[in-house]
Design a protein around this motif. Structure first.
Motif, PDB file in Angstrom:
ATOM      1  N   ALA A  78     -14.289   7.196   1.385  1.00  0.00           N
ATOM      2  CA  ALA A  78     -13.641   8.321   0.711  1.00  0.00           C
ATOM      3  C   ALA A  78     -12.131   8.110   0.625  1.00  0.00           C
ATOM      4  CB  ALA A  78     -13.946   9.628   1.446  1.00  0.00           C
ATOM      5  N   VAL A  79     -11.525   7.576   1.680  1.00  0.00           N
ATOM      6  CA  VAL A  79     -10.083   7.322   1.688  1.00  0.00           C
ATOM      7  C   VAL A  79      -9.719   6.307   0.610  1.00  0.00           C
ATOM      8  CG1 VAL A  79      -8.158   6.417   3.057  1.00  0.00           C
ATOM      9  CG2 VAL A  79      -9.883   7.880   4.139  1.00  0.00           C
ATOM     10  N   ASP A  80     -10.499   5.230   0.527  1.00  0.00           N
ATOM     11  CA  ASP A  80     -10.222   4.190  -0.463  1.00  0.00           C
ATOM     12  C   ASP A  80     -10.439   4.705  -1.883  1.00  0.00           C
ATOM     13  OD1 ASP A  80      -9.513   2.241   1.415  1.00  0.00           O
ATOM     14  OD2 ASP A  80     -11.588   1.644   1.721  1.00  0.00           O
ATOM     15  N   TRP A  81     -11.427   5.576  -2.066  1.00  0.00           N
ATOM     16  CA  TRP A  81     -11.653   6.135  -3.395  1.00  0.00           C
ATOM     17  C   TRP A  81     -10.423   6.903  -3.875  1.00  0.00           C
ATOM     18  CZ3 TRP A  81     -14.200   5.611  -7.630  1.00  0.00           C
ATOM     19  CH2 TRP A  81     -14.258   6.653  -8.559  1.00  0.00           C
ATOM     20  N   GLN A  82      -9.728   7.579  -2.972  1.00  0.00           N
ATOM     21  CA  GLN A  82      -8.516   8.296  -3.346  1.00  0.00           C
ATOM     22  C   GLN A  82      -7.421   7.337  -3.824  1.00  0.00           C
ATOM     23  OE1 GLN A  82      -8.368  11.633  -3.632  1.00  0.00           O
ATOM     24  NE2 GLN A  82     -10.543  11.513  -3.083  1.00  0.00           N
ATOM     25  N   LYS A  83      -7.508   6.086  -3.407  1.00  0.00           N
ATOM     26  CA  LYS A  83      -6.580   5.053  -3.875  1.00  0.00           C
ATOM     27  C   LYS A  83      -7.161   4.274  -5.061  1.00  0.00           C
ATOM     28  CE  LYS A  83      -4.879   4.338   0.859  1.00  0.00           C
ATOM     29  NZ  LYS A  83      -4.740   3.351   1.978  1.00  0.00           N
ATOM     30  N   HIS A  84      -8.291   4.792  -5.600  1.00  0.00           N
ATOM     31  CA  HIS A  84      -8.970   4.167  -6.755  1.00  0.00           C
ATOM     32  C   HIS A  84      -9.537   2.793  -6.414  1.00  0.00           C
ATOM     33  CE1 HIS A  84      -7.118   7.449  -8.939  1.00  0.00           C
ATOM     34  NE2 HIS A  84      -5.937   7.034  -8.544  1.00  0.00           N
ATOM     35  N   ARG A  85      -9.918   2.615  -5.149  1.00  0.00           N
ATOM     36  CA  ARG A  85     -10.496   1.343  -4.713  1.00  0.00           C
ATOM     37  C   ARG A  85     -11.930   1.544  -4.252  1.00  0.00           C
ATOM     38  NH1 ARG A  85      -5.562  -0.696  -0.837  1.00  0.00           N
ATOM     39  NH2 ARG A  85      -4.079  -1.268  -2.492  1.00  0.00           N
ATOM     40  N   ILE A  86     -12.750   0.544  -4.551  1.00  0.00           N
ATOM     41  CA  ILE A  86     -14.119   0.507  -4.046  1.00  0.00           C
ATOM     42  C   ILE A  86     -14.335  -0.875  -3.432  1.00  0.00           C
ATOM     43  CG2 ILE A  86     -16.575   0.627  -4.601  1.00  0.00           C
ATOM     44  CD1 ILE A  86     -15.882   2.366  -6.989  1.00  0.00           C
ATOM     45  N   TYR A  87     -14.648  -0.892  -2.153  1.00  0.00           N
ATOM     46  CA  TYR A  87     -14.913  -2.163  -1.480  1.00  0.00           C
ATOM     47  C   TYR A  87     -16.407  -2.439  -1.347  1.00  0.00           C
ATOM     48  CZ  TYR A  87      -9.957  -2.470  -0.326  1.00  0.00           C
ATOM     49  OH  TYR A  87      -8.591  -2.557  -0.407  1.00  0.00           O
TER      50      TYR A  87
ATOM     51  N   GLN B 169      -3.384  -9.307  -3.447  1.00  0.00           N
ATOM     52  CA  GLN B 169      -4.621  -8.972  -4.143  1.00  0.00           C
ATOM     53  C   GLN B 169      -4.851  -7.470  -4.145  1.00  0.00           C
ATOM     54  OE1 GLN B 169      -8.001 -11.617  -3.569  1.00  0.00           O
ATOM     55  NE2 GLN B 169      -9.320  -9.857  -3.218  1.00  0.00           N
ATOM     56  N   ASP B 170      -4.491  -6.810  -3.055  1.00  0.00           N
ATOM     57  CA  ASP B 170      -4.660  -5.356  -2.958  1.00  0.00           C
ATOM     58  C   ASP B 170      -3.862  -4.603  -4.020  1.00  0.00           C
ATOM     59  OD1 ASP B 170      -6.558  -4.623  -1.095  1.00  0.00           O
ATOM     60  OD2 ASP B 170      -5.184  -4.790   0.605  1.00  0.00           O
ATOM     61  N   VAL B 171      -2.765  -5.204  -4.466  1.00  0.00           N
ATOM     62  CA  VAL B 171      -1.921  -4.525  -5.453  1.00  0.00           C
ATOM     63  C   VAL B 171      -2.665  -4.324  -6.772  1.00  0.00           C
ATOM     64  CG1 VAL B 171       0.196  -4.702  -6.823  1.00  0.00           C
ATOM     65  CG2 VAL B 171       0.218  -5.362  -4.402  1.00  0.00           C
ATOM     66  N   GLY B 172      -3.500  -5.304  -7.139  1.00  0.00           N
ATOM     67  CA  GLY B 172      -4.130  -5.217  -8.450  1.00  0.00           C
ATOM     68  C   GLY B 172      -5.640  -5.164  -8.492  1.00  0.00           C
TER      69      GLY B 172
ATOM     70  N   LEU C 237      -0.590 -12.699   3.187  1.00  0.00           N
ATOM     71  CA  LEU C 237       0.193 -12.328   2.014  1.00  0.00           C
ATOM     72  C   LEU C 237      -0.644 -12.387   0.737  1.00  0.00           C
ATOM     73  CD1 LEU C 237       3.629 -14.055   2.748  1.00  0.00           C
ATOM     74  CD2 LEU C 237       3.069 -11.617   2.891  1.00  0.00           C
ATOM     75  N   ASP C 238      -1.523 -13.379   0.641  1.00  0.00           N
ATOM     76  CA  ASP C 238      -2.414 -13.460  -0.519  1.00  0.00           C
ATOM     77  C   ASP C 238      -3.311 -12.230  -0.601  1.00  0.00           C
ATOM     78  OD1 ASP C 238      -1.372 -15.866  -1.297  1.00  0.00           O
ATOM     79  OD2 ASP C 238      -3.029 -17.094  -0.564  1.00  0.00           O
ATOM     80  N   ALA C 239      -3.842 -11.812   0.542  1.00  0.00           N
ATOM     81  CA  ALA C 239      -4.725 -10.643   0.560  1.00  0.00           C
ATOM     82  C   ALA C 239      -3.964  -9.378   0.189  1.00  0.00           C
ATOM     83  CB  ALA C 239      -5.375 -10.495   1.939  1.00  0.00           C
ATOM     84  N   PHE C 240      -2.768  -9.222   0.716  1.00  0.00           N
ATOM     85  CA  PHE C 240      -1.978  -8.032   0.390  1.00  0.00           C
ATOM     86  C   PHE C 240      -1.614  -8.007  -1.091  1.00  0.00           C
ATOM     87  CE2 PHE C 240      -0.341  -8.401   5.001  1.00  0.00           C
ATOM     88  CZ  PHE C 240      -1.454  -7.730   5.471  1.00  0.00           C
TER      89      PHE C 240
ATOM     90  N   ASP D 185       0.777  -1.242   0.000  1.00  0.00           N
ATOM     91  CA  ASP D 185       0.000   0.000   0.000  1.00  0.00           C
ATOM     92  C   ASP D 185       0.809   1.292   0.000  1.00  0.00           C
ATOM     93  OD1 ASP D 185      -2.580  -0.738  -0.296  1.00  0.00           O
ATOM     94  OD2 ASP D 185      -3.114  -0.651   1.814  1.00  0.00           O
ATOM     95  N   GLU D 186       2.001   1.275   0.552  1.00  0.00           N
ATOM     96  CA  GLU D 186       2.717   2.528   0.770  1.00  0.00           C
ATOM     97  C   GLU D 186       3.773   2.782  -0.309  1.00  0.00           C
ATOM     98  OE1 GLU D 186       1.715   4.639   3.145  1.00  0.00           O
ATOM     99  OE2 GLU D 186       0.175   3.154   3.567  1.00  0.00           O
ATOM    100  N   GLY D 187       4.178   4.044  -0.421  1.00  0.00           N
ATOM    101  CA  GLY D 187       5.225   4.403  -1.354  1.00  0.00           C
ATOM    102  C   GLY D 187       4.744   4.466  -2.794  1.00  0.00           C
ATOM    103  N   ASP D 188       5.708   4.569  -3.723  1.00  0.00           N
ATOM    104  CA  ASP D 188       5.351   4.734  -5.129  1.00  0.00           C
ATOM    105  C   ASP D 188       5.944   3.643  -6.015  1.00  0.00           C
ATOM    106  OD1 ASP D 188       7.968   5.418  -4.902  1.00  0.00           O
ATOM    107  OD2 ASP D 188       7.761   7.463  -5.684  1.00  0.00           O
ATOM    108  N   ALA D 189       6.240   2.497  -5.457  1.00  0.00           N
ATOM    109  CA  ALA D 189       6.792   1.390  -6.238  1.00  0.00           C
ATOM    110  C   ALA D 189       5.761   0.893  -7.255  1.00  0.00           C
ATOM    111  CB  ALA D 189       7.206   0.244  -5.317  1.00  0.00           C
ATOM    112  N   ALA D 190       6.253   0.380  -8.358  1.00  0.00           N
ATOM    113  CA  ALA D 190       5.375  -0.181  -9.388  1.00  0.00           C
ATOM    114  C   ALA D 190       4.740  -1.468  -8.873  1.00  0.00           C
ATOM    115  CB  ALA D 190       6.177  -0.457 -10.649  1.00  0.00           C
ATOM    116  N   PRO D 191       3.553  -1.810  -9.388  1.00  0.00           N
ATOM    117  CA  PRO D 191       2.884  -3.047  -8.935  1.00  0.00           C
ATOM    118  C   PRO D 191       3.774  -4.277  -9.032  1.00  0.00           C
ATOM    119  CG  PRO D 191       1.362  -1.724 -10.212  1.00  0.00           C
ATOM    120  CD  PRO D 191       2.694  -1.039 -10.304  1.00  0.00           C
ATOM    121  N   ILE D 192       4.543  -4.418 -10.106  1.00  0.00           N
ATOM    122  CA  ILE D 192       5.386  -5.604 -10.256  1.00  0.00           C
ATOM    123  C   ILE D 192       6.444  -5.668  -9.169  1.00  0.00           C
ATOM    124  CG2 ILE D 192       7.013  -4.481 -11.831  1.00  0.00           C
ATOM    125  CD1 ILE D 192       5.742  -8.118 -12.038  1.00  0.00           C
TER     126      ILE D 192
END
Length: 277
Positions: A163-172, A103-106, A98-101, A39-46
């Motif tokens: 609202a916080v998740d929307w800023q990360k482009h996520r909808i739960y 999944q959060d990446v993509g 780890l599987d859940a984290f 979740d943190e920083g600006d690293a690429a998904p890969i």
């Protein structure tokens, strides 16, 4: 037990017996570290996925009784290894996290509640299961009720953080529920809180409350410090749901949280807890 930086994780809590503080801190360090990778920083998904795979490799070494190999993770997994061996902690709980984290990446949308529940099963439920193992209280019924509480806490975190998740482009919020209530993604973009949004959120709040109430007897049945800690967690989660209702589900303009003034009341209720109806 909220996955969002584990805000409710009882790290070195005064309620914890001294002999459990180190294993709890070791579990927290693992979960927090891996969550930050996702979740943190600006690293690429890969790059994020590759780093999470480093965690998996070290976990597999731990499972085989081998020493850590990644110097940057050596201390973390050495601590975790002691906790796993001393308390017979199930490695599957760590693998699920780890599987859940990963999944959060993509994954940023959930088609229905079954998908979301499966995510919570891996992102939230393992925390409660590990705590029950530490307290040697991991009976089948206790694990079932713990899963209900942990999933409810995760859902509560989602609803307060729309609202916080929307800023990360996520909808739960499950997409089929949004469609059913006539709510689109434009609602989140515009922070629109009309009757349709309130109906949708009322449904989600009630869903989380029902799960919490079903699992809540565990907080009464567990003895000593773990029961007291869990009573605070249950009561705190339910109170946040009340806060969401109190702002008429407008979580865009105010994030419902617990404040310092809430804690004396919650502590008193936990001390006098006889169950929730």
């Amino acid at each position: 037990m909220s996955v969002d930086h584990y805000e409710n994780f009882p790290v070195a809590s005064l309620l914890l017996p001294p002999h459990l503080r180190e294993p709890v801190e070791a579990i927290y360090a693992f979960a927090r570290g891996a969550d930050d990778v996702a979740d943190e920083g600006d690293a690429a998904p890969i790059a994020r996925l590759a780093r999470l795979n480093d965690y998996r490799n070290e976990l597999n070494l731990l499972g085989r009784g081998e020493a850590p190999r990644d110097p940057s993770l050596a201390r973390l997994f050495a601590r975790l290894g002691v906790a796993v061996r001393d308390h017979a902690l199930p490695l599957q709980c760590f693998r699920d996290l780890l599987d859940a984290f990963s999944q959060d990446v993509g994954k940023t949308r959930y088609a229905d509640f079954d998908e979301l529940r499966d995510y919570c099963r891996r992102s939230a439920d393992p925390v409660g299961r590990l705590m029950l193992h530490l307290y040697r209280a991991a009976t089948p019924d206790n694990l079932r009720r713990s899963d209900l509480i942990c999933t409810s806490l995760q859902l509560i975190n989602f609803w307060q953080d729309v609202a916080v998740d929307w800023q990360k482009h996520r909808i739960y919020v499950p997409l089929d529920d949004m469609q059913r209530f006539g709510v689109t993604e434009e609602y989140l973009q515009a922070a629109l809180c009309d009757d349709a949004w309130r109906a949708l959120m009322a449904f989600q709040v009630q869903r989380a409350r029902a799960m919490m109430l079903e699992g809540a007897p565990l907080a009464r049945d567990l003895p000593g410090r773990i029961g007291w800690e869990l009573r605070l967690v249950v009561l705190g989660g339910l109170h946040i749901l009340e806060r969401i209702e109190a702002v008429r589900f407008d979580v865009f303009r105010r994030r419902p949280t617990l404040t310092k003034s809430d804690w004396p009341r919650l502590v008193w209720r936990a001390l006098n807890y006889k169950g929730i109806r």
